[in-house]
Enzyme design. Structure first.
Site, PDB file in Angstrom:
ATOM      1  N   LYS A 309       0.802  -1.169   0.028  1.00  0.00           N
ATOM      2  CA  LYS A 309      -0.003  -0.103   0.014  1.00  0.00           C
ATOM      3  C   LYS A 309       0.862   1.040  -0.068  1.00  0.00           C
ATOM      4  CE  LYS A 309      -3.901   0.570   0.848  1.00  0.00           C
ATOM      5  NZ  LYS A 309      -4.483   0.641   2.037  1.00  0.00           N
ATOM      6  N   HIS A 310       0.547   2.351  -1.073  1.00  0.00           N
ATOM      7  CA  HIS A 310       1.446   3.318  -1.089  1.00  0.00           C
ATOM      8  C   HIS A 310       2.854   3.248  -0.993  1.00  0.00           C
ATOM      9  CE1 HIS A 310      -1.838   5.857  -1.305  1.00  0.00           C
ATOM     10  NE2 HIS A 310      -2.600   5.259  -0.434  1.00  0.00           N
ATOM     11  N   ASN A 480      12.818   6.110   7.401  1.00  0.00           N
ATOM     12  CA  ASN A 480      13.597   5.361   8.167  1.00  0.00           C
ATOM     13  C   ASN A 480      12.588   4.023   8.421  1.00  0.00           C
ATOM     14  OD1 ASN A 480      15.996   6.513   8.685  1.00  0.00           O
ATOM     15  ND2 ASN A 480      14.839   7.854  10.338  1.00  0.00           N
ATOM     16  N   HIS A 640      13.938   5.352  -0.745  1.00  0.00           N
ATOM     17  CA  HIS A 640      13.136   6.413  -0.925  1.00  0.00           C
ATOM     18  C   HIS A 640      12.830   6.760  -2.260  1.00  0.00           C
ATOM     19  CE1 HIS A 640      14.312   8.352   3.070  1.00  0.00           C
ATOM     20  NE2 HIS A 640      15.407   7.853   2.693  1.00  0.00           N
TER      21      HIS A 640
END
Length: 640
Positions: A309-310, A480, A640
């Site tokens: 999810k996302h 993180n 990221h």
């Protein structure tokens, strides 16, 4: 240049002077008959049938070279060699064939321009209306490991020159660069008796894109070659070519339009769409989720699954048999348990790590999706799945899900992404080597604590397995991040926090919820008939959390045959103390011992992290105090 061309000088950035030419004037016609065509192709798919059509239906004069001319003649077609047409033989080992004014003048001459037509007549240059060509297989030569000299020889010169000449003069000339364009060309000729301006523009656009892609591949390859001297190599100019594959409804948000998906250079997409219409975030989830399960499969030799999810995993797991209590907590009957295949088992575990967060997930599995796996997905609220393949029965089930809108992606077999990846953000392009490190049991050998060392019996196979599962999972989690694992599955993922101890607290809360779903009081909840599966999942979680508003409690209690007795804090604490053998993973070093202190409340026995903090000793000491075994992998896994 002819003096009649007007040259306009302008200043670029107040430094560089350039000459910009005005347009050359001539006549313009929407439909242009094909009276003469130049054909030179390495991919001879359907070229005979197209050339036959041109010759017989449009009385087109055919010019050609080498092997193409030979093939057309063998088919009984009348062909004029380019060398005969130009009066100049092919020479220099075929390096010079079409680089001649009779060729490029015929392509570039502007129809209806008196000066051009006069000069063409004086020089015996005839008009060429259509060019059909392919380019030398430079990229294929590089891919096959060709020598430097062989790669150089496969840099096409004449082809791109004709391509660009024809495309530039698309007002009157037509450039065709691929067999896939033949049907549209033939249909246009059949309907209009010639090519239309819109088709010529479309083909010219494709031709310039091909030229850019071709030159990009050459430039990128050349920039990687050694200079053969001690001089510092110049910093390369990176050229990237994106091929539009399909549009998207929008980007991350509805107002971010237009949006689309493109492939890179000559590489295919890493998947094909079998069903549904994926969105921007769906595909971000899919490519991250599939990399995760692919690596889990390779590292553990077990079927693997993830629930995304996302762009972060809500859960991930490998195929490890369920305990009886887990079966009850996940609503798996004895009959259903008997039908679980390894692939189905892996997804069942991944989905049940955090079923509330997995609501509306994008799933990924490492193996062929079978019918039992499809039946699990059928009853879950999910947006789509990516896998290496599907059985016919499974695909039929999935295609009916969500009224036929369920997204089904099939991963491209043996797909290998480029070693370097690029990202454009706010006018800057970031590049880096792709994070292709594969976490395996070899990373779990540097045990830094008193427990887990070889003289203390070492790490159990199940502990190493869970360390691998959790490490690969957080590799694809927004940093993180930390993660907790047990029984081959993630049981708590803490993503995207600025403080590492906050990641631990967030993930620990999820572990508590996961384990307390197995508490006898939670297992004993009796719902009214008709309460949906996801509502039962949410109700159990809220029962565990217990922090109802008065209005919420009324709605919650309405789902049960009788109002459940509350689950007290003392009962929760007592049950949590029975949790053991949990693994904790971090994507970077623990800067302080506070994360270990907090994790000790969550049944942690094993810790795996990169190490490298100035306070590694304090963290190791904390693990020793709690009887934990800890490995340092030496590999940071920021994402990221």
């Amino acid at each position: 240049l002819d003096s009649k061309y007007l040259q306009l000088s302008t200043s670029i950035n107040n430094h560089t002077m350039v000459n910009i030419l005005t347009a050359v004037q001539g006549s313009q016609s929407d439909v242009v008959p094909i009276r003469r065509a130049l054909i030179s192709v390495s991919d001879k798919t359907d070229i005979v049938s197209l050339a036959t059509y041109l010759s017989e239906k449009h009385n087109t004069e055919l010019l050609s070279t080498g092997g193409t001319a030979k093939k057309l003649r063998e088919a009984g077609l009348k062909v004029i060699d380019v060398s005969e047409y130009t009066g100049s033989p092919e020479c220099l080992d075929g390096r010079v064939k079409t680089l001649h004014p009779k060729v490029h003048g015929g392509l570039l001459g502007v129809r209806g321009n008196e000066v051009h037509e006069k000069e063409m007549k004086e020089n015996g240059i005839g008009m060429i209306d259509l060019t059909i060509l392919n380019l030398y297989p430079f990229e294929a030569t590089v891919a096959k490991g060709g020598s430097f000299e062989q790669c150089i020889e496969n840099i096409d010169i004449g082809g791109p020159s004709m391509l660009r000449s024809t495309a530039k003069n698309h007002i009157s000339t037509t450039i065709v660069t691929a067999p896939s364009q033949y049907p549209l060309l033939q249909a246009t000729l059949e309907k209009h008796g010639g090519t239309t301006l819109s088709i010529r523009k479309q083909f010219a656009c494709a031709a310039f894109a091909l030229s850019a892609s071709y030159d990009s591949a050459i430039a990128n390859w050349f920039s990687q070659q050694p200079l053969g001297t001690e001089e510092e190599a110049p910093k390369p100019v990176v050229t990237r070519v994106y091929n539009h594959e399909f549009p998207l409804k929008y980007g991350c948000n509805p107002h971010q339009k237009p949006a689309s998906i493109s492939s890179v250079g000559a590489k295919p997409l890493p998947f094909q769409i079998l069903n549904g219409v994926p969105g921007y975030i769906n595909l971000l989830d899919a490519v991250n989720a599939y990399q995760l399960v692919k690596e889990l499969r390779e590292a553990t030799d077990l079927p693997a699954a993830s629930s995304f999810k996302h762009v972060s995993p809500a859960g991930a797991a490998v195929a490890v048999p369920l305990t009886d209590v887990e079966k009850q907590a996940y609503e798996i009957t004895a009959e259903k348990s008997a039908t679980l295949t390894p692939v189905a088992l892996a997804y069942l575990r991944a989905r049940n790590a955090d079923p509330m967060c997995s609501f509306g997930d994008f799933a990924a599995v490492s193996d062929i999706v079978d019918e039992p796996t499809a039946k699990i997905l059928k009853v879950e609220v999910s947006d789509g799945i990516v896998a290496p393949g599907y059985t016919p029965e499974a695909l039929a089930i999935l295609k009916k899900k969500k009224g036929g809108k369920f997204i089904v992606l099939e991963a491209t077999k043996d797909y290998v992404p480029e070693e370097r990846e690029y990202r454009e953000v706010y006018g800057m392009t970031f590049s880096q080597k792709r994070n292709d490190v594969l976490i395996t049991k070899d990373h779990m050998t540097n045990v830094v604590t008193q427990n887990g060392s070889s003289d203390k019996g070492g790490m159990s196979d199940s502990a190493v397995r869970d360390m691998i599962v959790s490490s690969i999972c957080i590799k694809y989690t927004q940093s993180n991040s930390v993660g907790f694992a047990k029984n081959g599955m993630m049981v708590g993922v803490g993503a995207g926090q600025q403080s590492r101890v906050d990641c631990v607290k967030l993930a620990s809360k999820k572990v508590h919820t996961w384990f307390l779903r197995q508490h006898p009081k939670v297992l004993g909840l009796t719902f009214k008939e008709g309460v949906k599966r996801q509502d039962r999942v949410n109700a159990r979680v809220r029962y565990i959390e217990g922090d109802f508003t008065p209005e919420e409690r009324v709605r919650w209690e309405a789902q049960f045959d009788s109002v459940p007795e509350s689950l007290s804090a003392e009962e929760k604490d007592a049950f949590m103390k029975t949790l053991e053998d949990v693994t904790l993973t971090s994507d970077a070093f623990f800067p302080f011992r506070d994360s270990i202190d907090h994790a000790s409340k969550t049944g942690v026995k094993y810790v795996v992290q990169p190490g490298g903090s100035v306070l590694d000793g304090e963290v190791t000491k904390a693990c020793d105090e709690y009887g934990m075994a800890m490995c340092h992998t030496g590999v940071r896994l920021f994402h990221h």
